[in-house]
Design a protein around this motif. Sequence first.
Motif, PDB file in Angstrom:
ATOM      1  N   LYS A 173      21.937 109.631  30.968  1.00  0.00           N
ATOM      2  CA  LYS A 173      22.779 110.093  29.764  1.00  0.00           C
ATOM      3  C   LYS A 173      24.387 109.378  31.339  1.00  0.00           C
ATOM      4  CE  LYS A 173      27.122 111.917  27.909  1.00  0.00           C
ATOM      5  NZ  LYS A 173      27.047 111.006  26.599  1.00  0.00           N
ATOM      6  N   ARG A 174      25.353 108.732  30.999  1.00  0.00           N
ATOM      7  CA  ARG A 174      26.125 108.731  32.403  1.00  0.00           C
ATOM      8  C   ARG A 174      27.731 108.632  31.083  1.00  0.00           C
ATOM      9  NH1 ARG A 174      26.665 104.182  35.633  1.00  0.00           N
ATOM     10  NH2 ARG A 174      24.819 103.301  35.674  1.00  0.00           N
ATOM     11  N   PHE A 175      28.933 108.671  32.898  1.00  0.00           N
ATOM     12  CA  PHE A 175      29.279 109.457  32.464  1.00  0.00           C
ATOM     13  C   PHE A 175      30.656 108.359  32.841  1.00  0.00           C
ATOM     14  CE2 PHE A 175      28.299 113.725  31.937  1.00  0.00           C
ATOM     15  CZ  PHE A 175      28.308 113.964  30.711  1.00  0.00           C
ATOM     16  N   GLY A 176      31.248 107.349  31.979  1.00  0.00           N
ATOM     17  CA  GLY A 176      31.622 106.104  33.112  1.00  0.00           C
ATOM     18  C   GLY A 176      30.329 105.616  33.932  1.00  0.00           C
ATOM     19  N   LYS A 177      31.507 105.657  34.846  1.00  0.00           N
ATOM     20  CA  LYS A 177      30.355 105.261  35.885  1.00  0.00           C
ATOM     21  C   LYS A 177      29.301 105.912  36.623  1.00  0.00           C
ATOM     22  CE  LYS A 177      34.035 101.595  37.968  1.00  0.00           C
ATOM     23  NZ  LYS A 177      34.419 101.202  38.777  1.00  0.00           N
TER      24      LYS A 177
END
Lengths: 300, 276
Positions: free
Chosen positions: A13-17
Amino acid sequence: MSNTAITVEDISKRFGKTQALKTNFSIKVSTGDSLAILGANGAGKTTLMRIILGLSIPDEGTISLNGLHPSNPASRIGIRYLPERISFPKWATPLEMYRQFERVRHEGREMDFLHRAKNLGCEDLLDRKLGKMSKGQRQRIAVALMTCGTPKTVFLDEPSSGLDPAGRMLVRSTVAELVDSGVTVILNSHLLGEVEKVCNRAAFIHNGALVAHDRLEDLSRFKGNVVIDSADPVSMKKALNNLGIVKEKTLVYPLASQDGFAHFTELVAQSGVEFTGIKLHKESLEDIFMRIMEGETDVS
Amino acid sequence: MFLNALEHMTRRKLLLIVGILSLFYLLLFWRGIASATPDSMEIEGGLPASNADIAYAALSIAGSMLSVMVWGLTIILGASVLPDEMEAGRMSIWAALPHSRFKLYVATTLAPLLVSVVTGYILFGLTALITSFYAPFTPTNIPLALISMPIWLSATWAFVVLFSMIAGKIPAMLITFILEGFAVGMGNMVELAKAVPDLHESTFYTVARIVTFILPFERGYRSVQMGLLPKASMLEEALAFMGFGGELPMWEIIYPAVWATALFFVGYKIFQKKDL
């Protein structure tokens, strides 16, 4: 019925960078386990919980909750979730909130909620508006709302947040009661001393990666000593070749390997000095936490 | 879940404020209409005003005020329903309960629409009722007015709910207010062109027409007016030259509902993938 309550396979899971959970994050939780999710702030503990519950969508990987995908409403039957931060409507009373939850979950009886509220010392708050309560009082109510009835799996994200020591103790005994009754508990808490008392497993997350996941007793390393509780530790020391260090009513005795613990226990019994307890000196959860967070991830 | 959302909506202080303002408005309106008699008013050409003319005038003026109030309520409630629940951390609890995201989205977002529509019915209904005591009139088409009310408000509601998920509560409110004002202006232009056929040739008309398709916020309101206002009024023609009123073909009455439904599903697609 499957005895696996939760399966997480290869999620990321990635939130933006920010990479909240790294690739190939996998974990399984069996029914009836009490799992502590541990890690530093921002490690990805809450994200993991939210992904399991279907509140957050992983970029890749698969999740199974009660054998079903979290997007399937049936997967959440018997599931309770207490988020770290919740703000109830100020106008509502705890009973009104309970009724609102029950309109959707249809799982409990009001009596169960009253009983849980009593156990958490907040039965006299049930008719008071939540907006007129202190943070600690609201937290007790929140715990009662999310643990009452007959849940199958309970997710608790920092349930002791904002509580006084008495409140923390009551929450701990509530969690222990759930564990004893076979409820699967997923606990995210920074209070390691409390976690250690109620959880049988721990998963350590460091910078979005699962660095250790096992039973607490298997994660805990032997520290090279045996601790003997005795009313007369000095005589005990004399009887055991005058080795070890006396600390109040205990004797801390060096032992090369925990494999020799059974034999050593026999020696202590044959010494003729009375003792009330004997145990291997192992790492506390705090020791394990510090070791893992300092980068030593090999827990074998 | 719908009942929960409705309970959260109806216990907001905003509704109390709207209630008090509405009461105040209705009392003022009552006093105003009570003092109006056919003798006290004359229309163009020195002809005395009929009851229908008085009712037309009263309902036109009151309708403009009411539309702003009901529109405003729809925008505020619609823009805040999802962001407020998410900000408070309650949405994650609701979403962790055993129901689908679609059900959660529908139940949560329909509550403010219902509150707005009921408020609209009450306010427009009472205004028409008070008017009829002092200037008896026959509305053109009551079923049309009733059906048009949810269609009118659903266009605003679907837009503001969708935008609140993209931009947040306050930007969604501001943008919707601005675009609504713009759409009303353009809608007036389109209606004016019906009274002044030469306008059909202008680029401005073309732009206005396109805007009413892209943002059909005021089409529904015009159909509410179409249904509620008395037919036999001489004022109708006079006001048409100000872009007021106007008759809409059936497809233009239905179009905002189709538009709102499409936006509602686009909103759901965003909600479905949103981290709650």
